[in-house]
Write a protein that holds these residues in place. Structure first.
Motif, short mmCIF file in Angstrom:
data_model
loop_
_atom_site.label_atom_id
_atom_site.label_comp_id
_atom_site.label_asym_id
_atom_site.label_seq_id
_atom_site.Cartn_x
_atom_site.Cartn_y
_atom_site.Cartn_z
N PHE A 30 0.84 -1.20 0.00
CA PHE A 30 0.00 0.00 0.00
C PHE A 30 0.87 1.26 0.00
O PHE A 30 0.62 2.20 -0.73
CB PHE A 30 -0.93 0.00 1.21
CG PHE A 30 -2.26 -0.65 0.95
CD1 PHE A 30 -3.05 -0.26 -0.12
CD2 PHE A 30 -2.74 -1.66 1.79
CE1 PHE A 30 -4.28 -0.86 -0.38
CE2 PHE A 30 -3.96 -2.27 1.54
CZ PHE A 30 -4.72 -1.87 0.45
N ASP A 33 2.75 1.24 -3.64
CA ASP A 33 2.04 1.27 -4.92
C ASP A 33 0.90 2.27 -5.01
O ASP A 33 0.50 2.65 -6.12
CB ASP A 33 1.47 -0.13 -5.23
CG ASP A 33 2.54 -1.20 -5.30
OD1 ASP A 33 3.70 -0.84 -5.56
OD2 ASP A 33 2.22 -2.38 -5.09
N THR A 34 0.34 2.69 -3.88
CA THR A 34 -0.87 3.52 -3.94
C THR A 34 -0.60 4.86 -4.62
O THR A 34 -1.47 5.40 -5.30
CB THR A 34 -1.44 3.76 -2.52
OG1 THR A 34 -1.58 2.50 -1.86
CG2 THR A 34 -2.80 4.42 -2.60
N TYR A 35 0.61 5.39 -4.44
CA TYR A 35 0.87 6.71 -5.01
C TYR A 35 1.46 6.67 -6.42
O TYR A 35 1.75 7.71 -7.01
CB TYR A 35 1.74 7.53 -4.06
CG TYR A 35 3.24 7.34 -4.14
CD1 TYR A 35 4.08 8.44 -4.21
CD2 TYR A 35 3.81 6.07 -4.11
CE1 TYR A 35 5.47 8.29 -4.25
CE2 TYR A 35 5.18 5.92 -4.15
CZ TYR A 35 6.01 7.03 -4.22
OH TYR A 35 7.38 6.87 -4.27
N ALA A 156 -3.91 -1.43 -4.33
CA ALA A 156 -3.23 -0.16 -4.04
C ALA A 156 -3.22 0.80 -5.22
O ALA A 156 -3.67 1.95 -5.09
CB ALA A 156 -1.81 -0.44 -3.54
N ILE A 159 -6.89 1.87 -6.13
CA ILE A 159 -7.40 2.87 -5.18
C ILE A 159 -6.70 4.20 -5.38
O ILE A 159 -7.32 5.27 -5.37
CB ILE A 159 -7.20 2.37 -3.73
CG1 ILE A 159 -8.10 1.15 -3.45
CG2 ILE A 159 -7.49 3.48 -2.71
CD1 ILE A 159 -7.81 0.47 -2.13
N GLY A 160 -5.38 4.13 -5.58
CA GLY A 160 -4.62 5.36 -5.82
C GLY A 160 -5.09 6.10 -7.06
O GLY A 160 -5.17 7.33 -7.07
N VAL A 172 -4.17 10.45 -1.37
CA VAL A 172 -3.54 9.13 -1.27
C VAL A 172 -2.89 8.94 0.10
O VAL A 172 -3.03 7.90 0.75
CB VAL A 172 -2.48 8.97 -2.39
CG1 VAL A 172 -1.66 7.70 -2.17
CG2 VAL A 172 -3.15 8.95 -3.76
N LEU A 176 -3.57 6.42 3.37
CA LEU A 176 -2.56 5.65 4.09
C LEU A 176 -2.57 5.95 5.58
O LEU A 176 -2.32 5.06 6.41
CB LEU A 176 -1.17 5.94 3.50
CG LEU A 176 -0.93 5.45 2.07
CD1 LEU A 176 0.45 5.86 1.58
CD2 LEU A 176 -1.09 3.93 1.98
#
Length: 409
Positions: A30, A33-35, A156, A159-160, A172, A176
């Motif tokens: 998370f 990879d989310t950003y 991730a 969602i990002g 983002v 987190l």
């Protein structure tokens, strides 16, 4: 009848531990990879280029790798639970500060802070499982964790992408923050202490450093760790390069990261399920050999699709087979490494994570920005890493069989 009840109780215990450890392990993907879908927006807002944004990824990974070397011995000395609680508190604080960061140097420094704080969950989670379960059941729990962990790398970036499209890149890091708060509350409420005081070791730097140096002279530990790092590194090349792959090579948008991460998570889920089912039937050595064979086949399929200029599905689809192969081999590689040091599993898990994440950080820092100009380069580099992992396994003493267990001292 009592035997059936006992087996059912053990299954529930394995599931309960997996449900606790998997979200802790998911903190790493998370955070990583989310950003990724926000790279272009962040680069524009902070007035930097793509190379500088890759540096924020590398900073996180380097800090994460270094922190594993600290979190492991601390958990061996003071217990698993307090180390995780303090680390999660630090993670929440750094994530809040990232929401309000205004300058690039602030983002870079706080990403390092995130990496330092996120490491404890991965390291302690592995040790927690091996503390509680025998080798066969530990493989089953590691496989369950792999299945659940797979949600992280897939969800991730998706969602990002949604958050970036709807609210911008700061949202983002707000997400987190909330995830960190959720983990902090869950660990405080449900995480047991699996290392009693009688089983703890000294946290004095001298024996800890001596223990780490000892792992570097233990082939039975180093070879499964090297295989794990090589197999994960080959996949990580594509994860780190995903913004370029999606936006430029595949001509996708912010919400199209599922093209790559969807197949990855599908393979991890199915592979984790299969690994758990065959844990008592297939030996760890055979599971690793199968994983290496299938991962090589999947990279060959990706290479053929790239050479033929195939459609998106032909290029990204084989990654399902790669992640399946990784999920098949990963529980066994982890078990083989940790069982070399039954009296210091936190240290062993820390060194394993350090090598894996440190190697990935070097790939992101020095290779990804050069390789991602062409998909063919990425595939060739991944094949080279796979070949190195295969070579390490083939020359491993005893065909990868675990060596004599050693102590920290």
């Amino acid at each position: 009848m009592p035997r059936l009840r006992g087996a059912a109780t053990e299954r529930r215990t394995r599931l309960r531990f997996a449900l606790l450890v998997a979200p802790l392990s998911m903190l790493a993907p998370f955070s990583l990879d989310t950003y990724l879908p926000s790279f272009p927006a962040m680069a524009e807002a902070l007035a930097v280029d793509g190379v500088a944004m890759q540096a924020t990824l590398s900073a996180y990974l380097v800090a994460f790798a270094v922190a594993t070397l600290i979190a492991g011995p601390l958990s061996d000395a003071y217990g698993r639970r307090p180390v995780v609680l303090w680390a999660l508190l630090a993670y929440v604080l750094t994530s809040v500060l990232l929401v309000f960061a205004m300058e690039y140097w602030q983002v870079l420094a706080l990403r390092m802070g995130q990496g330092l704080a996120a490491a404890a969950g991965v390291v302690v989670g592995r040790a927690l499982i091996r503390d509680r379960f025998d080798p066969t059941d530990a493989r089953r729990v590691f496989a369950l964790v792999t299945m659940m962990f797979a949600i992280g790398p897939a969800a991730a970036p998706i969602i990002g992408g949604w958050l970036q499209a709807a609210f911008g890149w700061r949202s983002v890091f707000a997400f987190l923050t909330l995830y960190g708060v959720f983990l902090l509350l869950a660990v405080r409420a449900w995480m047991p202490e699996t290392l009693p005081p009688v089983g703890r070791v000294s946290s004095h730097p001298r024996p800890v450093i001596r223990g780490y140096l000892g792992t570097l002279h233990n082939p039975a530990f180093l070879f499964p760790v090297a295989v794990h790092a090589g197999m994960f590194g080959a996949m990580f090349l594509f994860i780190a390069a995903s913004p370029t792959i999606i936006y430029e090579h595949l001509q996708g948008g912010e919400q199209d990261f599922w093209w790559l991460f969807g197949p990855l998570v599908a393979g991890l889920v199915v592979g984790g399920f299969v690994a758990g089912r065959v844990a008592g039937v297939v030996s760890p050595q055979r599971a690793v050999a199968i994983g290496l064979g299938l991962s090589g086949l999947s990279l060959a399929l990706v290479g053929l699709a790239v050479l033929a200029d195939g459609p998106v599905a032909a290029i990204t689809g084989p990654f399902a087979l790669y992640s399946f192969a990784l999920a098949t081999a990963m529980p066994s590689l982890t078990l083989l490494a940790l069982d070399c040091y039954p009296g210091a599993r936190g240290m062993a898990a820390a060194m394993q994570a350090f090598v894996q994440l440190g190697f990935s950080a070097l790939l992101a820092l020095f290779l990804v920005d050069w390789l991602d100009d062409a998909m063919g380069r990425l595939v060739l580099a991944a094949l080279l890493l796979w070949a190195l992992a295969l070579a390490a396994w083939l020359v491993a003493p005893g065909g990868g069989r675990a060596g004599t267990a050693r102590t920290l001292h």
